[in-house]
Design a protein around this motif. Structure first.
Motif, PDB file in Angstrom:
ATOM      1  N   PRO A 196       2.421  13.434  -7.627  1.00 33.29           N
ATOM      2  CA  PRO A 196       2.125  14.433  -6.486  1.00 33.29           C
ATOM      3  C   PRO A 196       1.260  13.959  -5.388  1.00 33.29           C
ATOM      4  O   PRO A 196       0.062  13.490  -5.583  1.00 33.29           O
ATOM      5  CB  PRO A 196       1.847  15.837  -7.208  1.00 33.29           C
ATOM      6  N   SER A 197       1.344  14.426  -4.294  1.00 34.00           N
ATOM      7  CA  SER A 197       0.619  13.980  -3.065  1.00 34.00           C
ATOM      8  C   SER A 197      -0.628  14.911  -2.992  1.00 34.00           C
ATOM      9  O   SER A 197      -0.665  16.091  -3.454  1.00 34.00           O
ATOM     10  CB  SER A 197       1.316  14.027  -1.782  1.00 34.00           C
ATOM     11  N   SER A 198      -1.573  14.371  -2.462  1.00 30.18           N
ATOM     12  CA  SER A 198      -2.882  15.200  -2.165  1.00 30.18           C
ATOM     13  C   SER A 198      -3.041  15.567  -0.858  1.00 30.18           C
ATOM     14  O   SER A 198      -2.816  15.026   0.246  1.00 30.18           O
ATOM     15  CB  SER A 198      -4.104  14.669  -2.946  1.00 30.18           C
ATOM     16  N   LYS A 199      -3.606  16.903  -0.605  1.00 29.22           N
ATOM     17  CA  LYS A 199      -4.170  17.404   0.753  1.00 29.22           C
ATOM     18  C   LYS A 199      -5.176  16.536   1.361  1.00 29.22           C
ATOM     19  O   LYS A 199      -5.515  16.819   2.376  1.00 29.22           O
ATOM     20  CB  LYS A 199      -4.376  18.826   0.633  1.00 29.22           C
ATOM     21  N   ASP A 200      -6.054  16.057   0.386  1.00 20.48           N
ATOM     22  CA  ASP A 200      -6.927  15.426   0.776  1.00 20.48           C
ATOM     23  C   ASP A 200      -6.710  14.018   1.278  1.00 20.48           C
ATOM     24  O   ASP A 200      -6.140  13.274   0.645  1.00 20.48           O
ATOM     25  CB  ASP A 200      -8.045  15.235  -0.621  1.00 20.48           C
ATOM     26  N   PRO A 201      -7.134  13.545   2.561  1.00 23.81           N
ATOM     27  CA  PRO A 201      -6.621  12.230   3.253  1.00 23.81           C
ATOM     28  C   PRO A 201      -7.120  11.191   2.315  1.00 23.81           C
ATOM     29  O   PRO A 201      -6.340  10.222   2.299  1.00 23.81           O
ATOM     30  CB  PRO A 201      -7.259  12.341   4.557  1.00 23.81           C
ATOM     31  N   THR A 202      -8.136  11.022   1.758  1.00 28.41           N
ATOM     32  CA  THR A 202      -8.919  10.085   1.049  1.00 28.41           C
ATOM     33  C   THR A 202      -8.064   9.786  -0.332  1.00 28.41           C
ATOM     34  O   THR A 202      -7.797   8.908  -0.699  1.00 28.41           O
ATOM     35  CB  THR A 202     -10.322  10.221   0.914  1.00 28.41           C
ATOM     36  N   LEU A 203      -7.856  10.849  -0.846  1.00 27.81           N
ATOM     37  CA  LEU A 203      -7.227  10.852  -2.241  1.00 27.81           C
ATOM     38  C   LEU A 203      -5.621  10.379  -1.992  1.00 27.81           C
ATOM     39  O   LEU A 203      -5.243   9.779  -2.655  1.00 27.81           O
ATOM     40  CB  LEU A 203      -7.189  12.262  -2.974  1.00 27.81           C
ATOM     41  N   GLU A 204      -5.279  10.867  -0.878  1.00 34.57           N
ATOM     42  CA  GLU A 204      -3.783  10.421  -0.438  1.00 34.57           C
ATOM     43  C   GLU A 204      -3.508   9.018  -0.145  1.00 34.57           C
ATOM     44  O   GLU A 204      -2.699   8.395  -0.716  1.00 34.57           O
ATOM     45  CB  GLU A 204      -3.129  11.532   0.704  1.00 34.57           C
ATOM     46  N   PHE A 205      -4.443   8.419   0.515  1.00 33.95           N
ATOM     47  CA  PHE A 205      -4.872   7.194   0.817  1.00 33.95           C
ATOM     48  C   PHE A 205      -4.805   6.252  -0.500  1.00 33.95           C
ATOM     49  O   PHE A 205      -4.012   5.428  -0.633  1.00 33.95           O
ATOM     50  CB  PHE A 205      -5.760   6.899   1.914  1.00 33.95           C
ATOM     51  N   LEU A 206      -5.732   6.783  -1.191  1.00 37.61           N
ATOM     52  CA  LEU A 206      -5.856   5.994  -2.558  1.00 37.61           C
ATOM     53  C   LEU A 206      -4.564   6.021  -3.308  1.00 37.61           C
ATOM     54  O   LEU A 206      -4.198   4.961  -4.284  1.00 37.61           O
ATOM     55  CB  LEU A 206      -7.005   6.552  -3.157  1.00 37.61           C
ATOM     56  N   ARG A 207      -3.995   7.275  -3.420  1.00 37.05           N
ATOM     57  CA  ARG A 207      -2.587   7.389  -4.153  1.00 37.05           C
ATOM     58  C   ARG A 207      -1.631   6.223  -3.596  1.00 37.05           C
ATOM     59  O   ARG A 207      -1.042   5.730  -4.592  1.00 37.05           O
ATOM     60  CB  ARG A 207      -2.001   8.840  -3.991  1.00 37.05           C
ATOM     61  N   LYS A 208      -1.293   6.233  -2.354  1.00 37.15           N
ATOM     62  CA  LYS A 208      -0.275   5.433  -2.002  1.00 37.15           C
ATOM     63  C   LYS A 208      -0.761   3.870  -2.078  1.00 37.15           C
ATOM     64  O   LYS A 208      -0.028   3.188  -2.181  1.00 37.15           O
ATOM     65  CB  LYS A 208      -0.079   5.606  -0.440  1.00 37.15           C
ATOM     66  N   PHE A 209      -2.080   3.518  -1.677  1.00 32.99           N
ATOM     67  CA  PHE A 209      -2.611   2.354  -1.902  1.00 32.99           C
ATOM     68  C   PHE A 209      -2.483   1.714  -3.407  1.00 32.99           C
ATOM     69  O   PHE A 209      -2.139   0.847  -3.677  1.00 32.99           O
ATOM     70  CB  PHE A 209      -4.041   2.294  -1.112  1.00 32.99           C
ATOM     71  N   GLY A 210      -2.774   2.721  -4.287  1.00 30.07           N
ATOM     72  CA  GLY A 210      -2.588   2.366  -5.782  1.00 30.07           C
ATOM     73  C   GLY A 210      -1.147   2.037  -6.192  1.00 30.07           C
ATOM     74  O   GLY A 210      -1.059   1.124  -6.896  1.00 30.07           O
ATOM     75  N   ILE A 211      -0.355   2.884  -5.743  1.00 28.84           N
ATOM     76  CA  ILE A 211       1.055   2.672  -6.082  1.00 28.84           C
ATOM     77  C   ILE A 211       1.628   1.299  -5.392  1.00 28.84           C
ATOM     78  O   ILE A 211       2.332   0.421  -5.879  1.00 28.84           O
ATOM     79  CB  ILE A 211       1.974   3.715  -5.499  1.00 28.84           C
ATOM     80  N   GLY A 212       1.170   1.009  -4.006  1.00 32.13           N
ATOM     81  CA  GLY A 212       1.576  -0.036  -3.203  1.00 32.13           C
ATOM     82  C   GLY A 212       0.954  -1.293  -3.917  1.00 32.13           C
ATOM     83  O   GLY A 212       1.574  -2.364  -3.841  1.00 32.13           O
ATOM     84  N   PHE A 213      -0.156  -1.425  -4.368  1.00 36.11           N
ATOM     85  CA  PHE A 213      -0.891  -2.491  -5.038  1.00 36.11           C
ATOM     86  C   PHE A 213      -0.093  -2.927  -6.217  1.00 36.11           C
ATOM     87  O   PHE A 213       0.242  -3.760  -6.608  1.00 36.11           O
ATOM     88  CB  PHE A 213      -2.336  -1.973  -5.278  1.00 36.11           C
ATOM     89  N   ILE A 214       0.294  -1.913  -7.219  1.00 44.31           N
ATOM     90  CA  ILE A 214       0.949  -2.244  -8.295  1.00 44.31           C
ATOM     91  C   ILE A 214       2.309  -2.587  -8.056  1.00 44.31           C
ATOM     92  O   ILE A 214       2.906  -3.355  -8.801  1.00 44.31           O
ATOM     93  CB  ILE A 214       1.126  -0.990  -9.081  1.00 44.31           C
ATOM     94  N   SER A 215       2.844  -2.075  -7.065  1.00 39.98           N
ATOM     95  CA  SER A 215       4.257  -2.566  -6.616  1.00 39.98           C
ATOM     96  C   SER A 215       4.135  -3.995  -6.312  1.00 39.98           C
ATOM     97  O   SER A 215       5.142  -4.805  -6.784  1.00 39.98           O
ATOM     98  CB  SER A 215       4.809  -1.639  -5.574  1.00 39.98           C
TER      99      SER A 215
END
Length: 297
Positions: A196-215
């Motif tokens: 799930p996405s987060s309303k917190d911009p920092t957490l949302e950035f980290l979510r996408k960055f983490g998934i992109g890093f693993i990808s």
């Protein structure tokens, strides 16, 4: 008519966003690509000129070739980057739409669209890769080696434009890019939709960055045997004037038989160091650029 204009407008956004994302990734990550290529083309650690480790490779390049040694071969990616990334992202979107009409599952759609975008991207990028690899493995100082255009002319004059010349290693590039994009896009979009996405911009950035890093990391691990084969085919042959590495699968078998299974994973660490964070940067840059273009253009 309006639908054609709309499609052209949408494709233009994808092209601009993809090109911008690729240029950012190159500027940040090219030194790791040089190191990866150097490690992939060397055949034996017994050679006094060989690099003993990742750190040794960085140290020797800096000592012998200076800081600009890490930016050898950067012009071909720069020239290719806008069309390459534009093709990567825009073809992925178009394949995804096409597959959507076939009622495939989302998981399969993302993976197949990614594979198709990788094959399409490889057609555009392979000649640039041949020039880039040749410049990257040249151990002269930056000012002593030929320019990008002079080296490209040299290849065309001696070997032509075909599969033995400016397009050598084409099947290896197809395998490398097809597998990487299949894993990269397939994993990223499927996992992003699950977490799930987060309303917190920092957490949302980290979510996408983490998934992109693993990808990016997973794509690198799965496709590296093809990357090693590509570097061997496009780089200098062991015996001058004698072509040992010619076709993709035969090169993979030869490397395995002569040097063992681990040789097919040479350069994995700098590749992951580049394409893990680089893959995350590229996806985030693309998404932000695309969103900005949708609002303002």
């Amino acid at each position: 008519m309006s639908s054609n204009v709309s499609l052209l407008h949408e494709t233009s956004r994808q092209v601009l966003a993809g090109g911008s994302a690729g240029l950012i990734e190159i500027c940040l990550m090219h030194p790791l690509d040089v190191v990866k290529t150097r490690l992939q083309v060397q055949r034996s650690l017994m050679d006094p000129q060989s690099y003993k480790s990742l750190a040794d490779c960085f140290r020797m390049i800096f000592r012998k070739e200076g800081i600009f040694g890490f930016y050898k071969g950067i012009l071909p990616p720069f020239l290719a980057e806008t069309p390459k990334r534009a093709v990567k992202f825009s073809s992925f979107e178009q394949y995804k739409k096409l597959l959507g009409y076939m009622s495939l599952s989302p998981e399969l759609t993302f993976a197949i669209a990614g594979f198709g975008s990788g094959l399409t991207e490889a057609i555009v990028v392979n000649p640039f890769e041949v020039v880039k690899v040749g410049l990257q493995v040249n151990q002269n100082t930056f000012t002593e080696q030929p320019s990008t255009f002079a080296y490209a002319r040299q290849i065309i004059k001696k070997e032509g434009l075909g599969l033995q010349g400016l397009n050598k290693g084409f099947t290896a590039t197809l395998g490398r890019n097809g597998i990487f994009n299949m894993v990269y896009f397939g994993f990223y979009h499927n996992v992003k939709n699950v977490i799930p996405s987060s309303k917190d911009p920092t957490l949302e950035f980290l979510r996408k960055f983490g998934i992109g890093f693993i990808s990016g990391t997973m794509g690198s691990v799965f496709n590296i045997p093809f990357d090693v084969a590509k570097s061997r085919i496009q780089g200098p042959q062991p015996v001058p004037g004698e072509i040992k590495y010619r076709s993709c699968l035969k090169t993979i078998v030869t490397v395995y038989q002569e040097e063992g299974i681990l040789a097919l994973y040479k350069g994995l660490l700098p590749k992951v160091m580049r394409l893990g964070p680089g893959g995350a940067v590229m996806l985030l840059a693309y998404e932000h650029a695309y969103e900005w273009l949708q609002k303002h253009w």
